[in-house]
Design a protein around this motif. Structure first.
Motif, mmCIF file in Angstrom:
data_model
loop_
_atom_site.group_PDB
_atom_site.id
_atom_site.type_symbol
_atom_site.label_atom_id
_atom_site.label_comp_id
_atom_site.label_asym_id
_atom_site.label_seq_id
_atom_site.Cartn_x
_atom_site.Cartn_y
_atom_site.Cartn_z
ATOM 1 N N LYS A 101 0.816 -1.212 0.000
ATOM 2 C CA LYS A 101 0.000 0.000 0.000
ATOM 3 C C LYS A 101 0.852 1.265 0.000
ATOM 4 O O LYS A 101 0.373 2.353 -0.324
ATOM 5 N N LYS A 102 2.124 1.131 0.341
ATOM 6 C CA LYS A 102 3.017 2.291 0.407
ATOM 7 C C LYS A 102 3.527 2.717 -0.972
ATOM 8 O O LYS A 102 4.147 3.761 -1.107
ATOM 9 N N ILE A 103 3.276 1.898 -2.009
ATOM 10 C CA ILE A 103 3.713 2.249 -3.361
ATOM 11 C C ILE A 103 2.868 3.421 -3.847
ATOM 12 O O ILE A 103 1.634 3.336 -3.894
ATOM 13 N N SER A 104 3.513 4.498 -4.215
ATOM 14 C CA SER A 104 2.787 5.729 -4.569
ATOM 15 C C SER A 104 1.920 5.574 -5.812
ATOM 16 O O SER A 104 0.905 6.257 -5.958
ATOM 17 N N GLU A 105 2.320 4.705 -6.730
ATOM 18 C CA GLU A 105 1.559 4.515 -7.972
ATOM 19 C C GLU A 105 0.328 3.632 -7.788
ATOM 20 O O GLU A 105 -0.479 3.479 -8.710
ATOM 21 N N VAL A 106 0.175 3.024 -6.608
ATOM 22 C CA VAL A 106 -0.919 2.092 -6.346
ATOM 23 C C VAL A 106 -2.110 2.824 -5.740
ATOM 24 O O VAL A 106 -1.965 3.589 -4.782
ATOM 25 N N ASP A 107 -3.284 2.587 -6.296
ATOM 26 C CA ASP A 107 -4.519 3.201 -5.815
ATOM 27 C C ASP A 107 -5.145 2.373 -4.701
ATOM 28 O O ASP A 107 -5.672 2.910 -3.731
ATOM 29 N N TYR A 108 -5.125 1.051 -4.875
ATOM 30 C CA TYR A 108 -5.636 0.155 -3.836
ATOM 31 C C TYR A 108 -4.967 -1.203 -3.944
ATOM 32 O O TYR A 108 -4.446 -1.585 -4.991
#
Length: 403
Positions: A101-108
């Motif tokens: 969840k900490k990946i900035s490009e990930v929405d959910y």
């Protein structure tokens, strides 16, 4: 040979077939079955390919999927241990979910746990798939709620024993989807309240699934608190590759590179295409055996025909027919038999495809049809040459005397 001569040969062949209808049918039956087999096997292969492609297309476009095992090679093809990929590898946990969840490009981030279970409601029991996931699973699967509502983030946080039913399982258990709302379903010694029923999606697995908050499965349903797969919803198409690399780097801190696969839909579909290209080749080879058997049948019948018509051949030779005329006569009959059988097989295949298509996305490949009909015609020529040559080479005098 001009068109008039060809037309005469064709009419002569048709007249002979009319005199021997049963033999004509039995002779062409082998080719008919062969063409039917090849066309239907390819149609079913295409149908299965279309079905799988439709399932992936129904998912959100911007998805990265994390599987256990080394399912795919780094080049994007099949992994070296493809057969064992899903069975082996790691099982993911909440720590992986929270880290991803900490990946900035990930929405959910959507973890998924699936278990087959007997689901009971009142006095009715049905085998179903219990799917434990987060509130974003409905976004991933493009599921629309027909009755009631879906569970939310708060339900996941408080481990709520609530469930959303697929349309098929709702109908099986309660007859009508609307009657399921507020009722209790039981599985794995747990009770869940039905708060929603999803619209029919056309996917048998999803339509028969019971979807619950993954946190509510921890215990008797999912005692290890593990997940089979994780979906990453990406914010933008342009950063899918970046998100994949970041997810892979994060997971490599806990697992070996052969213990998991990070992929996207295009890569999966490419792999599926590779598999089905091989499968279609195998299916065509299997179906071609029927064509070969049909060709042998034509040759046997044509040899018998030559024997029966030996006297006729002698008379024709005596009144001026050349070896070429006799050769073309029997060769034309052989080809017409093959083409008739091929067209009959194709007609039956089209009828079967029309009947099956409402239930499964089968399709007839035009190139495969042309190739199959070409092969059936070639078989008629190949297996018809030998009996035709035998007829053409009969000495006229001996042929006339033949009884």
């Amino acid at each position: 040979m001009n068109i008039e001569e060809l037309s005469h040969l064709f009419k002569a062949a048709i007249l002979d077939f009319k005199r021997n209808k049963v033999r004509t049918f039995l002779t062409s039956l082998g080719i008919m079955i062969g063409v039917l087999s090849v066309v239907m096997l390819i149609a079913l292969g295409i149908g299965l390919k279309n079905y799988i492609a439709n399932q992936f297309e129904s998912l959100g476009a911007k998805l990265v999927i994390i599987f256990p095992g080394n399912v795919f090679s780094e080049e994007g093809g099949l992994g070296g241990n493809f057969g064992a990929g899903f069975a082996g590898g790691v099982r993911f946990d909440e720590k992986d979910v929270n880290t991803l969840k900490k990946i900035s490009e990930v929405d959910y981030v959507v973890p998924v746990y699936i278990k087959s279970s007997i689901v009971e409601a009142k006095s009715t029991k049905k085998l179903s798939s219990v799917m434990g996931s987060s509130e974003d699973i409905f976004e991933v699967l493009n599921l629309v709620i027909e009755k009631g509502e879906k569970f939310d983030k708060a339900d996941v946080a408080r481990k709520a024993k609530v469930a959303v039913l697929g349309s098929s399982i709702a109908e099986d258990l309660f007859n009508e989807p609307g009657l399921a709302i507020g009722e209790i379903v039981r599985f794995s010694n747990q009770r869940f309240e039905v708060i929603g029923v999803a619209q029919k999606k056309g996917d048998r697995d999803i339509d028969s699934a019971v979807i619950v908050p993954y946190s509510a499965t921890f215990g008797s349903i999912n005692p290890d608190k593990k997940f089979f797969t994780i979906y990453l919803g990406i914010k933008d198409d342009q950063v899918v590759g970046i998100a994949k690399e970041k997810a892979r780097d994060i997971l490599l801190k806990r697992y070996e590179k052969d213990e998991f696969s990070v992929t996207e839909q295009s890569q999966i579909l490419s792999t599926v295409n590779q598999i089905f290209n091989i499968l279609n080749g195998v299916l065509v080879a299997i179906g071609s055996i029927s064509l070969l058997v049909g060709g042998v049948g034509i040759m046997n019948i044509m040899y018998a025909t030559v024997t029966e018509r030996t006297k006729e051949v002698g008379i024709r030779r005596a009144v001026g027919a050349t070896k070429k005329d006799i050769l073309l006569q029997f060769l034309t009959e052989s080809v017409v038999l093959s083409v008739f059988g091929g067209l009959s097989g194709l007609l039956f295949a089209i009828v079967l495809v029309i009947l099956i298509r409402p239930f499964f996305p089968v399709a007839i490949n035009a190139l495969a049809v042309m190739i199959t009909l070409g092969i059936s015609s070639a078989i008629g020529i190949f297996f018809g040459v030998f009996p035709a040559r035998r007829a053409a080479n009969l000495p006229p005098i001996e042929a006339i005397r033949y009884e």
